[in-house]
Design an enzyme around this catalytic site. Structure first.
Site, mmCIF file in Angstrom:
data_model
loop_
_atom_site.group_PDB
_atom_site.id
_atom_site.type_symbol
_atom_site.label_atom_id
_atom_site.label_comp_id
_atom_site.label_asym_id
_atom_site.label_seq_id
_atom_site.Cartn_x
_atom_site.Cartn_y
_atom_site.Cartn_z
ATOM 1 N N PHE A 21 79.405 72.943 110.412
ATOM 2 C CA PHE A 21 78.165 72.711 109.692
ATOM 3 C C PHE A 21 76.989 72.496 110.631
ATOM 4 C CE2 PHE A 21 81.100 70.377 106.493
ATOM 5 C CZ PHE A 21 81.538 71.575 105.964
ATOM 6 N N ASP A 64 78.472 61.436 122.775
ATOM 7 C CA ASP A 64 79.438 61.044 121.762
ATOM 8 C C ASP A 64 78.753 60.006 120.878
ATOM 9 O OD1 ASP A 64 81.547 59.877 120.285
ATOM 10 O OD2 ASP A 64 82.989 60.237 121.891
ATOM 11 N N VAL A 65 78.641 60.269 119.587
ATOM 12 C CA VAL A 65 77.909 59.351 118.702
ATOM 13 C C VAL A 65 78.548 57.972 118.621
ATOM 14 C CG1 VAL A 65 76.868 61.142 117.263
ATOM 15 C CG2 VAL A 65 79.132 60.228 116.654
ATOM 16 N N SER A 144 81.719 64.040 101.776
ATOM 17 C CA SER A 144 82.813 64.939 101.422
ATOM 18 C C SER A 144 83.202 64.671 99.974
ATOM 19 C CB SER A 144 84.031 64.695 102.318
ATOM 20 O OG SER A 144 85.187 65.360 101.819
ATOM 21 N N TYR A 157 90.165 58.728 105.923
ATOM 22 C CA TYR A 157 89.124 59.763 105.865
ATOM 23 C C TYR A 157 88.335 59.638 104.563
ATOM 24 C CZ TYR A 157 86.732 64.203 105.575
ATOM 25 O OH TYR A 157 85.755 65.161 105.433
ATOM 26 N N LYS A 161 84.285 58.527 103.954
ATOM 27 C CA LYS A 161 83.298 59.349 103.261
ATOM 28 C C LYS A 161 82.745 58.650 102.020
ATOM 29 C CE LYS A 161 83.262 62.667 106.207
ATOM 30 N NZ LYS A 161 82.067 62.920 107.044
ATOM 31 N N THR A 192 86.319 75.889 108.541
ATOM 32 C CA THR A 192 85.686 75.642 109.837
ATOM 33 C C THR A 192 86.798 75.197 110.787
ATOM 34 O OG1 THR A 192 85.253 73.315 109.334
ATOM 35 C CG2 THR A 192 83.543 74.905 108.699
#
Length: 258
Positions: A21, A64-65, A144, A157, A161, A192
């Site tokens: 994305f 790296d965030v 998501s 996960y 989100k 992706t």
């Protein structure tokens, strides 16, 4: 006066721009005449993206965030005209593993929390003051469908989100009167590198996710992001939830004894 109605005025800070994305969004904004600050961990990918889009349109930062100190320093060092950021695409995120909760790797869980939650809030918090000072902007978070419809093996996960969804709604309220819009993008099945990362490079497992179906593409999602940010400034899209036509919400998961 602040305006995004002219696409050439987009200056977009994108995390996770090395693939998927993020990379697709960078291409979409530059195609419209805007500028992007593309960030990510893989410097080689960023260099390729800059070569493709042009150094006058694409400024790159390898980071790296999860590293708040490095992120803060990088933002402070962004040169003009790239420093006039008016769109933040907090896109960096990942899923790791698909094991049941009692068998999941705690390191995988921690990585997802650090990236999907901490990295995202660092990015947004550090860039908001500049947009407030410049009179407006747009924050786009990458959620998501998992944040609303959890599934087996997706515990942390999905939870991360769900956090993104509510964080976006909450800061939207905090930013009333600041001329800053907030949109959460919630994609479903999209082909992706997502599944390759989730299965730690196992291309066979990753391929099975998309086998026999027609998933969305990164370009589909980038177009939705672009659309939301290019609407008139008095219009805020709270969220965009997208699924492939071949995907739908599944039945209830009911355990039955044999």
């Amino acid at each position: 006066m602040y305006s995004l109605l002219d696409p050439s005025r987009f200056v977009v800070f994108i995390t996770g721009a090395t693939s998927g994305f993020g990379a697709a969004a960078a291409r979409r904004y530059v195609a419209a005449g805007g500028k992007v600050i593309a960030t990510g961990r893989r410097e080689d990918r960023l260099l390729e993206l800059r070569d493709e889009l042009g150094a006058d349109k694409c400024h790159i930062i390898a980071l790296d965030v999860r590293d708040r100190t490095a992120l803060q320093a990088a933002i402070a060092a962004i040169p003009a005209p790239f420093d006039a950021i008016n769109v933040v695409l907090a896109n960096a995120g990942l899923a790791l593993g698909l094991q049941p909760a009692a068998e999941a790797d705690l390191d995988d869980w921690q990585t997802m929390i650090d990236t999907n939650v901490s990295g995202l809030v660092y990015t947004v918090r550090l860039l908001l003051p500049g947009m407030v000072a410049r009179g407006g902007g747009h924050v786009v978070t990458m959620g998501s469908v998992a944040g609303e419809f959890a599934y087996p093996g997706g515990s942390v996960y999905a939870a991360s989100k769900a956090f993104v969804k509510h964080f976006a709604l909450a800061i939207r309220s905090d930013l009333q009167g600041k001329n800053i819009r907030v949109t959460d993008i919630e994609p479903g099945l999209t082909e992706t590198e997502f599944s390759i990362v989730r299965f730690k490079g196992d291309e066979s497992k990753a391929g099975n996710v998309y086998s026999g179906t027609k998933a969305m593409t990164a370009d589909d999602i980038a177009e939705s992001i672009f659309w939301a940010t290019s609407l008139p400034e008095h219009v805020n899209v709270n969220k965009i939830q997208l699924m492939a036509t071949t995907q739908a919400i599944g039945p209830f998961d009911i355990y039955r004894q044999n």
